[in-house]
Motif scaffolding. Structure first.
Motif, PDB file in Angstrom:
ATOM      1  N   TYR A 113     -30.581  43.091 -13.777  1.00  0.00           N
ATOM      2  CA  TYR A 113     -29.791  42.019 -14.375  1.00  0.00           C
ATOM      3  C   TYR A 113     -29.356  41.010 -13.317  1.00  0.00           C
ATOM      4  O   TYR A 113     -29.396  39.792 -13.549  1.00  0.00           O
ATOM      5  CB  TYR A 113     -28.570  42.600 -15.094  1.00  0.00           C
ATOM      6  CG  TYR A 113     -27.794  41.560 -15.880  1.00  0.00           C
ATOM      7  CD1 TYR A 113     -28.368  40.909 -16.967  1.00  0.00           C
ATOM      8  CD2 TYR A 113     -26.494  41.242 -15.543  1.00  0.00           C
ATOM      9  CE1 TYR A 113     -27.670  39.962 -17.689  1.00  0.00           C
ATOM     10  CE2 TYR A 113     -25.776  40.288 -16.263  1.00  0.00           C
ATOM     11  CZ  TYR A 113     -26.371  39.651 -17.332  1.00  0.00           C
ATOM     12  OH  TYR A 113     -25.673  38.703 -18.040  1.00  0.00           O
TER      13      TYR A 113
ATOM     14  N   GLU B  31     -37.956  43.378 -16.582  1.00  0.00           N
ATOM     15  CA  GLU B  31     -36.785  42.707 -17.149  1.00  0.00           C
ATOM     16  C   GLU B  31     -36.423  41.380 -16.456  1.00  0.00           C
ATOM     17  O   GLU B  31     -36.126  40.387 -17.127  1.00  0.00           O
ATOM     18  CB  GLU B  31     -35.594  43.659 -17.143  1.00  0.00           C
ATOM     19  CG  GLU B  31     -34.443  43.229 -18.025  1.00  0.00           C
ATOM     20  CD  GLU B  31     -34.767  43.255 -19.521  1.00  0.00           C
ATOM     21  OE1 GLU B  31     -33.877  42.884 -20.298  1.00  0.00           O
ATOM     22  OE2 GLU B  31     -35.909  43.606 -19.897  1.00  0.00           O
TER      23      GLU B  31
ATOM     24  N   ALA C 266     -23.648  45.137 -16.383  1.00  0.00           N
ATOM     25  CA  ALA C 266     -23.773  44.351 -17.609  1.00  0.00           C
ATOM     26  C   ALA C 266     -23.260  42.934 -17.447  1.00  0.00           C
ATOM     27  O   ALA C 266     -23.570  42.064 -18.265  1.00  0.00           O
ATOM     28  CB  ALA C 266     -23.021  45.033 -18.750  1.00  0.00           C
TER      29      ALA C 266
ATOM     30  N   VAL D 270     -20.329  41.183 -24.884  1.00  0.00           N
ATOM     31  CA  VAL D 270     -21.479  42.068 -24.686  1.00  0.00           C
ATOM     32  C   VAL D 270     -22.169  42.331 -26.022  1.00  0.00           C
ATOM     33  O   VAL D 270     -21.647  43.076 -26.869  1.00  0.00           O
ATOM     34  CB  VAL D 270     -21.039  43.405 -24.046  1.00  0.00           C
ATOM     35  CG1 VAL D 270     -22.272  44.242 -23.709  1.00  0.00           C
ATOM     36  CG2 VAL D 270     -20.178  43.174 -22.820  1.00  0.00           C
TER      37      VAL D 270
ATOM     38  N   ASP E 193     -27.478  44.324 -27.877  1.00  0.00           N
ATOM     39  CA  ASP E 193     -28.812  44.289 -27.273  1.00  0.00           C
ATOM     40  C   ASP E 193     -28.773  44.646 -25.791  1.00  0.00           C
ATOM     41  O   ASP E 193     -29.774  45.103 -25.227  1.00  0.00           O
ATOM     42  CB  ASP E 193     -29.440  42.908 -27.428  1.00  0.00           C
ATOM     43  CG  ASP E 193     -29.855  42.596 -28.856  1.00  0.00           C
ATOM     44  OD1 ASP E 193     -29.611  43.445 -29.741  1.00  0.00           O
ATOM     45  OD2 ASP E 193     -30.403  41.504 -29.095  1.00  0.00           O
ATOM     46  N   ARG E 194     -27.624  44.414 -25.122  1.00  0.00           N
ATOM     47  CA  ARG E 194     -27.514  44.726 -23.702  1.00  0.00           C
ATOM     48  C   ARG E 194     -27.428  46.227 -23.442  1.00  0.00           C
ATOM     49  O   ARG E 194     -27.420  46.669 -22.302  1.00  0.00           O
ATOM     50  CB  ARG E 194     -26.305  44.013 -23.096  1.00  0.00           C
ATOM     51  CG  ARG E 194     -26.496  42.529 -22.895  1.00  0.00           C
ATOM     52  CD  ARG E 194     -27.517  42.210 -21.812  1.00  0.00           C
ATOM     53  NE  ARG E 194     -27.041  42.626 -20.510  1.00  0.00           N
ATOM     54  CZ  ARG E 194     -27.701  43.407 -19.663  1.00  0.00           C
ATOM     55  NH1 ARG E 194     -28.888  43.873 -19.982  1.00  0.00           N
ATOM     56  NH2 ARG E 194     -27.180  43.728 -18.497  1.00  0.00           N
ATOM     57  N   THR E 195     -27.374  47.021 -24.493  1.00  0.00           N
ATOM     58  CA  THR E 195     -27.444  48.480 -24.337  1.00  0.00           C
ATOM     59  C   THR E 195     -28.846  48.994 -24.613  1.00  0.00           C
ATOM     60  O   THR E 195     -29.081  50.202 -24.561  1.00  0.00           O
ATOM     61  CB  THR E 195     -26.462  49.182 -25.295  1.00  0.00           C
ATOM     62  OG1 THR E 195     -26.943  49.084 -26.654  1.00  0.00           O
ATOM     63  CG2 THR E 195     -25.075  48.571 -25.198  1.00  0.00           C
TER      64      THR E 195
ATOM     65  N   LEU F  11     -30.142  38.517 -23.944  1.00  0.00           N
ATOM     66  CA  LEU F  11     -30.406  38.961 -22.576  1.00  0.00           C
ATOM     67  C   LEU F  11     -29.184  38.887 -21.674  1.00  0.00           C
ATOM     68  O   LEU F  11     -29.128  39.594 -20.662  1.00  0.00           O
ATOM     69  CB  LEU F  11     -31.523  38.105 -21.955  1.00  0.00           C
ATOM     70  CG  LEU F  11     -32.888  38.155 -22.634  1.00  0.00           C
ATOM     71  CD1 LEU F  11     -33.825  37.135 -21.994  1.00  0.00           C
ATOM     72  CD2 LEU F  11     -33.487  39.551 -22.545  1.00  0.00           C
ATOM     73  N   THR F  12     -28.233  38.031 -21.992  1.00  0.00           N
ATOM     74  CA  THR F  12     -27.147  37.750 -21.059  1.00  0.00           C
ATOM     75  C   THR F  12     -25.794  38.130 -21.642  1.00  0.00           C
ATOM     76  O   THR F  12     -25.650  38.321 -22.852  1.00  0.00           O
ATOM     77  CB  THR F  12     -27.129  36.265 -20.683  1.00  0.00           C
ATOM     78  OG1 THR F  12     -26.929  35.475 -21.860  1.00  0.00           O
ATOM     79  CG2 THR F  12     -28.435  35.859 -20.026  1.00  0.00           C
ATOM     80  N   VAL F  13     -24.815  38.221 -20.764  1.00  0.00           N
ATOM     81  CA  VAL F  13     -23.437  38.534 -21.141  1.00  0.00           C
ATOM     82  C   VAL F  13     -22.558  37.373 -20.684  1.00  0.00           C
ATOM     83  O   VAL F  13     -22.196  37.284 -19.507  1.00  0.00           O
ATOM     84  CB  VAL F  13     -22.964  39.857 -20.512  1.00  0.00           C
ATOM     85  CG1 VAL F  13     -21.487  40.108 -20.805  1.00  0.00           C
ATOM     86  CG2 VAL F  13     -23.811  41.022 -21.026  1.00  0.00           C
TER      87      VAL F  13
END
Length: 774
Positions: A193, A246, A693, A712, A715-717, A765-767
């Motif tokens: 990430y 990724e 994350a 969050v 999808d980030r999990t 894809l992002t937080v």
């Protein structure tokens, strides 16, 4: 630098008309081309330096075979010109004049009047003599500041575009798995990430300037066995997808890169350059990439000479073209006559040739190279006289300052004591110690003894003298990082403070201790530096160990006895001032480790992103725990964390809001990098103990506080499940917020409710983060 090209026999066709749709222009051109002309657009040409108008000597390829002359290849056209500025020392004016001459000859030589794409290396700045030398990629990661990295890339791109350069061979998105790998210095860090976020920022900056960013190396290069360059990558499909691929997903979607370069490695026996499932099925089919795939230098030839999956140049060309490589770099060998022969005898369908040349010509149309101009620049700007102006140096300084990591400090820093300061060690007075192997002085200048550096690069000793103007500064420096001078010890013993400068001298293929082809067997400091450190520490003088390096080194035997430890990953031309500013306290250290620092030289090279069984446990006597973990870094002040808030339950397609209050409880202003980690305590496949994350850089005055909020998405999990599809699973997800991957004072959990979700290419894809004063 826009200049009309000479007209050629068929140069006045509809492809010249910028008012027509690009697809129509390209189709009209391809329909009129012979196989030889199509193949010509797929190959690069590496011309050795020559005065404009003089004979052009070709650079020989890796096989040692004589390379064709420019006159021989221009008749069919040329896809790319390789490193006109970055092969040998030339001034901007000389390089620009030579490039105009080469472009005229290329365009005049083919009947369509098409010029070439021009590419250069640009990882730490445009690789040409006299251009700004920015910090290396691990310093980008240490800054945790993608916005600043984007500004740096934009400045690099602007200089390239003014010189008539269209494509930059950066950024490197390889995720470090074993930092003994020599090319670690080209990588952002060990977390996908972080690599993806920072890499996408670099891409945005370069592309915004009109320069094509090239993502490399697709994919798996940094996972090579035993950290040996170009060794096979022993990797399963989940590590491949969830760790290595990724960052490319992020840089393509969030950055908009128009080029990708394949990896040299092979995974499970399949070389990347011949892997149709990788370069066509995954990259184009699943990830939706529509740009140009270029070969790494000599990568197509390596299918014959190293991987041994091809028996000839024609076989190698056929494999690479079918796999999805559109252009051969750096110079024509396989995609010339050997490829044309395969097309003419029916072994390679001409449709594959058409597919590749259509992609190449589409990119040329976007760059203006079908319009009848040399550079496709349209601005009319001439080459900049100064490639290292104050604005560039300011960006280099800011990034260097944000990237210095204070690993340890017993209170000796900031230094306000009395007595002389001794600056000793092999990198005490070596400006090149600030630079990685993809900087011009180390990459090219090393082959030209006596050549000036081209830009001002203060050494650490010079910067310490300037920083501590009233202090007596004594300098003892060796000529070789492997063989320190004994005089270092005497100087340290007589000082009030000793600054011990250790680390790497970057080079290529064994000519350095870090860099491409300079892999390490252990994490021990190179040469006799460990012995020197032991002797200096034994003097009893308060000693600050400064690491100027391309990789982390094992410091377990030294750190507890040093007054302080400072890590700077090749911080560039302004790096010495950044380090000296931390020593004096003028600067607030705000860098955080993008790479874990090992404890012992023979520690297992396990990055923080590891499973529970990969961590220490009672069924093994080997403890891979690092000395300093990913995300670690000290400041002059202290920050407390409190009031963690998180939604208790969200659907598997929802967003959980996580927030925490961070407060500066020290007596100085400072910058904290607030880090959010997630963990999956029960999953259908083995998951990492935790993964990054999100983060936020937060600058706070003494006594002030802010609430950091993370949005969050579920999808980030996600991860690659048992059937190799990417999924979000319901269940508990653990949340942790804190100072590093191992210092996480706030912990909580959220429950994802609902069905298992199979994700598509539109996954989040992002937080996003927000910082609100409280």
């Amino acid at each position: 630098m826009t200049e009309a090209l000479p007209a050629a026999g068929a140069a006045g066709g509809p492809w010249r008309d910028p008012a027509l749709p690009v697809a129509d222009r390209v189709a009209a051109l391809v329909a009129r081309m012979t196989p030889e002309e199509k193949a010509g657009q797929l190959a690069g040409y590496w011309a050795m330096p020559a005065a404009p108008g003089g004979p052009v000597a070709p650079m020989e390829d890796d096989s040692g075979e004589p390379a064709p002359t420019l006159d021989e290849v221009v008749r069919s056209g040329i896809g790319q010109l390789t490193r006109v500025f970055g092969t040998a020392p030339v001034t901007p004016a000389e390089g620009a004049a030579r490039l105009r001459d080469l472009q005229r000859r290329v365009a005049a030589g083919n009947r369509f009047g098409i010029g070439a794409i021009v590419h250069e290396e640009c990882l730490t700045g445009l690789m040409t003599w006299g251009a700004t030398l920015y910090p290396a990629p691990p310093a980008w990661g240490a800054s945790f500041d993608p916005e600043l990295v984007e500004q740096v890339a934009s400045a690099i791109g602007a200089d390239m575009r003014r010189l008539g350069v269209h494509q930059g061979l950066a950024p490197v998105l390889d995720v470090v798995r074993d930092a003994r790998w020599g090319r670690t210095e080209e990588c952002v860090g060990e977390d996908p990430y972080l690599v993806g976020t920072v890499g996408a920022a670099y891409v945005r900056g370069l592309e915004r300037s009109g320069v094509v960013a090239t993502l490399k190396h697709f994919v798996g290069y940094s996972a090579s066995r035993a950290a040996r360059n170009m060794a096979p990558a022993p990797m399963g499909p989940r590590e491949f997808a969830d760790v290595m691929v990724e960052p490319f997903v992020m840089a393509l979607r969030e950055g908009g890169a128009r080029a990708v370069m394949h990896s040299y490695t092979d995974t499970d026996g399949m070389p990347a350059a011949a892997d149709e499932r990788l370069l066509t099925g995954l990259l184009r089919g699943e990830l939706g990439f529509t740009g140009v795939v270029v070969s790494d230098y000599f990568g197509i030839s390596f299918l014959e000479s190293r991987h041994r999956v091809a028996g000839s140049r024609g076989d190698a060309a056929a494999l690479a073209l079918r796999a999805g490589i559109d252009m051969e770099l750096p110079t024509v060998r396989c995609y010339g006559e050997p490829l044309v022969e395969r097309v003419r005898d029916g072994a390679v369908p001409e449709e594959l040739l058409d597919r590749a040349v259509t992609r190449v010509l589409t990119l040329k149309a976007e760059l203006g190279l079908l319009d009848g101009t040399t550079a496709g620049d349209g601005t009319g700007d001439g080459p900049p006289v100064d490639l290292d102006p104050p604005a560039n140096r300011d960006l280099a300084r800011r990034l260097a300052e944000e990237s210095v990591v204070l690993l340890a400090n017993d209170g000796s820093l900031p230094w306000t004591g009395r007595g002389p300061i001794a600056v000793v060690g092999p990198l005490a007075d070596d400006p090149a110690g600030m630079l990685g192997c993809y900087s011009f002085p180390n990459h090219v200048g090393a082959h030209h003894p006596g050549l000036p550096l081209g830009v001002a690069i203060p050494s650490l000793a010079e910067a310490v003298r300037a920083e501590f103007g009233d202090a007596e500064v004594r300098v003892v420096a060796a000529d070789d990082v492997r063989v320190p001078a004994d005089a270092d010890i005497a100087a340290a013993a007589e000082a009030g403070l000793c600054v011990l400068a250790l680390g790497d001298r970057a080079g290529l293929f064994g000519r350095g201790t870090s860099g491409e082809g300079c892999d390490a067997a252990t994490f021990a400091l190179p040469g006799r530096q460990g012995e020197l450190a032991e002797a200096v520490l034994a003097t009893g003088t308060p000693t600050v160990v400064v690491l100027l390096s391309g990789r982390p080194y094992a410091l377990g035997a030294l750190a507890g006895r040093a007054a302080a430890v400072v890590q700077a990953f090749f911080p560039g031309e302004e790096g010495a001032g950044a380090v000296a500013g931390v020593l004096s306290g003028r600067l607030d250290p705000s860098g955080r480790l993008p790479l874990s620092v090992p404890r012992d030289p023979v520690s297992p090279p396990v990055p923080y992103l590891r499973s529970r069984m990969d961590a220490a446990h009672d069924w093994s006597t080997v403890d891979p725990a690092p000395l300093y973990p990913f995300g670690h870094g000290l400041t002059w002040t202290r920050f407390d964390y409190a009031d963690l808030r998180a939604d208790e339950r969200v659907p598997t397609d929802g967003t959980v809001t996580v927030s925490a209050v961070v407060r500066n409880v020290g007596d100085r202003a400072g910058t904290e990098v607030v880090q959010l980690y997630l963990a999956d305590p029960v999953a259908s496949v083995v998951r990492p103990e935790r993964w990054l994350a999100g983060w936020a850089r937060v600058r706070l005055e003494s006594g002030r506080a802010a609430r950091v909020t993370f949005a969050v998405h579920a999808d980030r999990t996600s991860f690659t499940g048992p059937d190799l599809r990417r999924v979000v699973e319901p269940g508990v997800v653990e949340i942790a917020v804190g100072r590093s991957s191992q210092d996480l004072p706030l912990r909580g959990a959220v429950t994802l409710e609902g069905p298992v979700r199979v994700l598509g290419p539109d996954r989040v894809l992002t937080v996003p983060t927000t910082v609100t004063p409280v």
